[in-house]
Motif scaffolding. Structure first.
Motif, PDB file in Angstrom:
ATOM      1  N   UNK A   1       0.776  -1.266  -0.241  1.00 20.63           N
ATOM      2  CA  UNK A   1      -0.411  -0.467   0.172  1.00 20.63           C
ATOM      3  C   UNK A   1       0.991   1.136  -0.021  1.00 20.63           C
ATOM      4  N   UNK A   2       0.333   2.244  -0.442  1.00 22.01           N
ATOM      5  CA  UNK A   2       1.461   3.808  -0.479  1.00 22.01           C
ATOM      6  C   UNK A   2       1.155   4.093   1.100  1.00 22.01           C
ATOM      7  N   UNK A   3       0.737   3.316   1.737  1.00 20.67           N
ATOM      8  CA  UNK A   3       0.990   4.235   3.610  1.00 20.67           C
ATOM      9  C   UNK A   3       2.470   3.403   4.265  1.00 20.67           C
ATOM     10  N   UNK A   4       2.020   1.881   3.547  1.00 22.41           N
ATOM     11  CA  UNK A   4       3.938   1.125   4.491  1.00 22.41           C
ATOM     12  C   UNK A   4       4.481   1.761   3.367  1.00 22.41           C
ATOM     13  N   UNK A   5       4.926   2.083   1.913  1.00 17.15           N
ATOM     14  CA  UNK A   5       5.740   2.706   1.246  1.00 17.15           C
ATOM     15  C   UNK A   5       5.809   3.797   1.624  1.00 17.15           C
ATOM     16  N   UNK A   6       5.402   4.596   2.072  1.00 14.78           N
ATOM     17  CA  UNK A   6       5.863   5.340   2.554  1.00 14.78           C
ATOM     18  C   UNK A   6       6.794   6.347   3.991  1.00 14.78           C
ATOM     19  N   UNK A   7       5.968   5.258   4.756  1.00 14.89           N
ATOM     20  CA  UNK A   7       6.836   4.420   5.683  1.00 14.89           C
ATOM     21  C   UNK A   7       8.411   4.021   5.834  1.00 14.89           C
ATOM     22  N   UNK A   8       7.798   2.526   4.917  1.00 11.28           N
ATOM     23  CA  UNK A   8       9.571   2.862   4.670  1.00 11.28           C
ATOM     24  C   UNK A   8      10.324   3.924   4.096  1.00 11.28           C
ATOM     25  N   UNK A   9       9.902   3.942   2.951  1.00  8.86           N
ATOM     26  CA  UNK A   9      10.671   4.756   2.594  1.00  8.86           C
ATOM     27  C   UNK A   9      11.013   6.179   3.405  1.00  8.86           C
ATOM     28  N   UNK A  10      10.666   7.031   4.253  1.00  7.00           N
ATOM     29  CA  UNK A  10      10.727   7.938   5.313  1.00  7.00           C
ATOM     30  C   UNK A  10      11.582   7.507   6.469  1.00  7.00           C
ATOM     31  N   UNK A  11      11.187   5.896   6.611  1.00  3.76           N
ATOM     32  CA  UNK A  11      12.285   5.301   8.132  1.00  3.76           C
ATOM     33  C   UNK A  11      13.304   4.326   7.635  1.00  3.76           C
ATOM     34  N   UNK A  12      13.225   4.184   7.057  1.00  3.10           N
ATOM     35  CA  UNK A  12      14.543   3.168   6.368  1.00  3.10           C
ATOM     36  C   UNK A  12      15.606   3.547   4.914  1.00  3.10           C
ATOM     37  N   UNK A  13      16.474   3.166   4.813  1.00  2.00           N
ATOM     38  CA  UNK A  13      17.530   3.606   3.391  1.00  2.00           C
ATOM     39  C   UNK A  13      17.852   2.818   2.724  1.00  2.00           C
ATOM     40  N   UNK A  14      17.288   2.931   1.864  1.00  6.28           N
ATOM     41  CA  UNK A  14      17.395   2.326   0.262  1.00  6.28           C
ATOM     42  C   UNK A  14      18.208   2.530  -0.750  1.00  6.28           C
ATOM     43  N   UNK A  15      19.104   2.430  -2.087  1.00  6.75           N
ATOM     44  CA  UNK A  15      19.547   2.407  -3.171  1.00  6.75           C
ATOM     45  C   UNK A  15      18.641   3.216  -4.122  1.00  6.75           C
ATOM     46  N   UNK A  16      17.548   2.411  -3.847  1.00  5.34           N
ATOM     47  CA  UNK A  16      16.609   2.472  -5.465  1.00  5.34           C
ATOM     48  C   UNK A  16      14.771   2.510  -4.795  1.00  5.34           C
ATOM     49  N   UNK A  17      14.513   3.531  -5.077  1.00  7.04           N
ATOM     50  CA  UNK A  17      12.510   2.642  -4.984  1.00  7.04           C
ATOM     51  C   UNK A  17      12.236   3.200  -6.105  1.00  7.04           C
TER      52      UNK A  17
ATOM     53  N   UNK B   1       2.353   4.118  -9.436  1.00  6.53           N
ATOM     54  CA  UNK B   1       1.898   5.200  -9.627  1.00  6.53           C
ATOM     55  C   UNK B   1       0.223   5.261  -8.977  1.00  6.53           C
ATOM     56  N   UNK B   2      -0.866   4.478  -9.204  1.00  2.00           N
ATOM     57  CA  UNK B   2      -1.585   4.104  -8.438  1.00  2.00           C
ATOM     58  C   UNK B   2      -1.308   3.247  -7.705  1.00  2.00           C
ATOM     59  N   UNK B   3      -2.110   3.695  -6.080  1.00  2.32           N
ATOM     60  CA  UNK B   3      -2.070   3.343  -5.542  1.00  2.32           C
ATOM     61  C   UNK B   3      -2.901   3.362  -4.141  1.00  2.32           C
ATOM     62  N   UNK B   4      -3.106   2.106  -3.041  1.00  2.00           N
ATOM     63  CA  UNK B   4      -4.320   2.532  -2.281  1.00  2.00           C
ATOM     64  C   UNK B   4      -3.804   3.214  -1.340  1.00  2.00           C
ATOM     65  N   UNK B   5      -3.851   3.957  -0.683  1.00  4.07           N
ATOM     66  CA  UNK B   5      -3.652   5.366   0.061  1.00  4.07           C
ATOM     67  C   UNK B   5      -2.777   6.692  -0.782  1.00  4.07           C
ATOM     68  N   UNK B   6      -1.809   6.883  -0.442  1.00  6.45           N
ATOM     69  CA  UNK B   6      -1.268   7.532  -0.906  1.00  6.45           C
ATOM     70  C   UNK B   6      -0.759   6.533  -2.388  1.00  6.45           C
ATOM     71  N   UNK B   7      -1.116   8.073  -3.361  1.00  4.38           N
ATOM     72  CA  UNK B   7      -0.464   6.930  -4.070  1.00  4.38           C
ATOM     73  C   UNK B   7       1.298   7.545  -5.167  1.00  4.38           C
TER      74      UNK B   7
END
Length: 226
Positions: free
Chosen positions: A32-48, A52-58
Motif C-alpha cells: 500500500x502507499x501508506x506502508x511504502x511511504x513509511x518505509x521510504x521515510x524510515x529506512x535507507x534504500x539505493x533505489x525505490x 503510480x496508482x496505489x491504495x492510500x497515498x499514490x
C-alpha cells in the motif's frame, strides 16, 4: 542494492521481487502507499520502485513527501497511464524515471542499474562498516580486517540487513520478513543455518566473533570489544 518496491498488484510485485532477489538484491515489498511511504521515510534504500496508482497515498504523493523530507533516493515510477501530462506530473514531483506497464524485466533491471550508477549523496551510503567489517555496496564486496570474505547472495543480503542495524537484537521473524520475505514459521531453521554459516565466515576473517546469539530472542551483530 537494497530496493524498495511499492506495488499493490500481487503478481507484479512478486515478479519484480523474485527477479531482483535472484540477482542478489535485498528487496522490501510494500503493498500500500501508506506502508511504502513509511518505509521510504524510515529506512535507507539505493533505489525505490513505486506504482503510480496505489491504495492510500499514490505514487505521486509518496514522491512529493519523500522529496519534501530531503530524501534523494532515485525513484522509478511504474505506470499504466501513458499520457504525457501524467509523466510530466511525476517528473515534476521528483521521479527519476518512468516505465510503462507491461514491461520486460530486462528493461527494469537496466533502468535500475542506470539509476544506481548516479553519483551517491551523503544520505545514501555506498559502504557499510561495523568495527573492522566492511561492505562495499556498489562492488558487492565484503572484507574484515582487509581480508576478503566470499558470500553467497543470501548471506550477503543477511549481512547487509544486520550491518544496517548494528547492536540491535534482530529476531528470527524480522530476518525472515526482511531477508527472505517469509511469514514466520516456528518450525523452520533456515535462519539458524544461514547465521551459523555467516558467523563462521566472519570469524575466519577476524579473531573475535561479531554475531552473537541472544537466547530466546534472536541475533546481534556488533563490533568486538577492544
Amino acid at each position: 542494492m537494497r530496493i524498495l518496491v511499492i506495488e499493490d498488484d500481487a503478481a507484479t510485485a512478486d515478479y519484480i521481487a523474485k527477479g531482483l532477489r535472484e540477482e542478489g538484491h535485498v528487496v522490501d515489498l510494500a503493498r500500500t502507499g501508506r506502508d511504502g511511504l513509511f518505509l521510504a521515510l524510515n529506512e535507507s534504500f539505493e533505489v525505490i520502485v513505486t506504482d503510480r496508482m496505489l491504495p492510500g497515498p499514490d505514487g505521486i504523493a509518496i514522491l512529493r513527501a519523500i522529496r519534501a523530507s530531503g530524501i534523494t533516493t532515485p525513484v522509478l515510477v511504474l505506470t499504466a497511464l501513458g499520457e504525457v501530462d501524467r509523466k510530466v506530473e511525476g517528473l515534476e514531483a521528483g521521479a527519476d524515471d518512468y516505465l510503462a506497464k507491461p514491461f520486460a524485466f530486462a528493461e527494469l533491471r537496466a533502468r535500475l542499474r542506470a539509476l544506481a550508477r548516479r553519483p551517491a549523496t551523503s544520505a545514501e551510503p555506498t559502504e557499510l562498516a561495523v568495527g573492522d567489517l566492511r561492505m562495499d555496496l556498489l562492488r558487492r564486496q565484503v572484507t574484515r580486517a582487509g581480508q576478503a570474505i566470499e558470500l553467497l547472495p543470501t548471506e550477503f543480503r543477511l549481512l547487509d540487513y544486520m550491518m544496517r542495524h548494528p547492536g540491535q537484537v534482530l529476531t528470527r521473524t524480522m530476518l525472515l520478513e526482511k531477508v527472505w520475505d517469509f511469514s514466520f514459521d516456528p518450525t523452520t531453521n533456515v535462519i539458524d543455518v544461514h547465521v551459523s554459516r555467516l558467523r563462521r565466515k566472519l570469524e575466519a576473517g577476524g579473531d573475535k566473533p561479531m554475531i552473537h546469539t541472544v537466547r530466546g530472542a534472536g541475533y546481534i551483530l556488533a563490533a568486538p570489544e577492544s
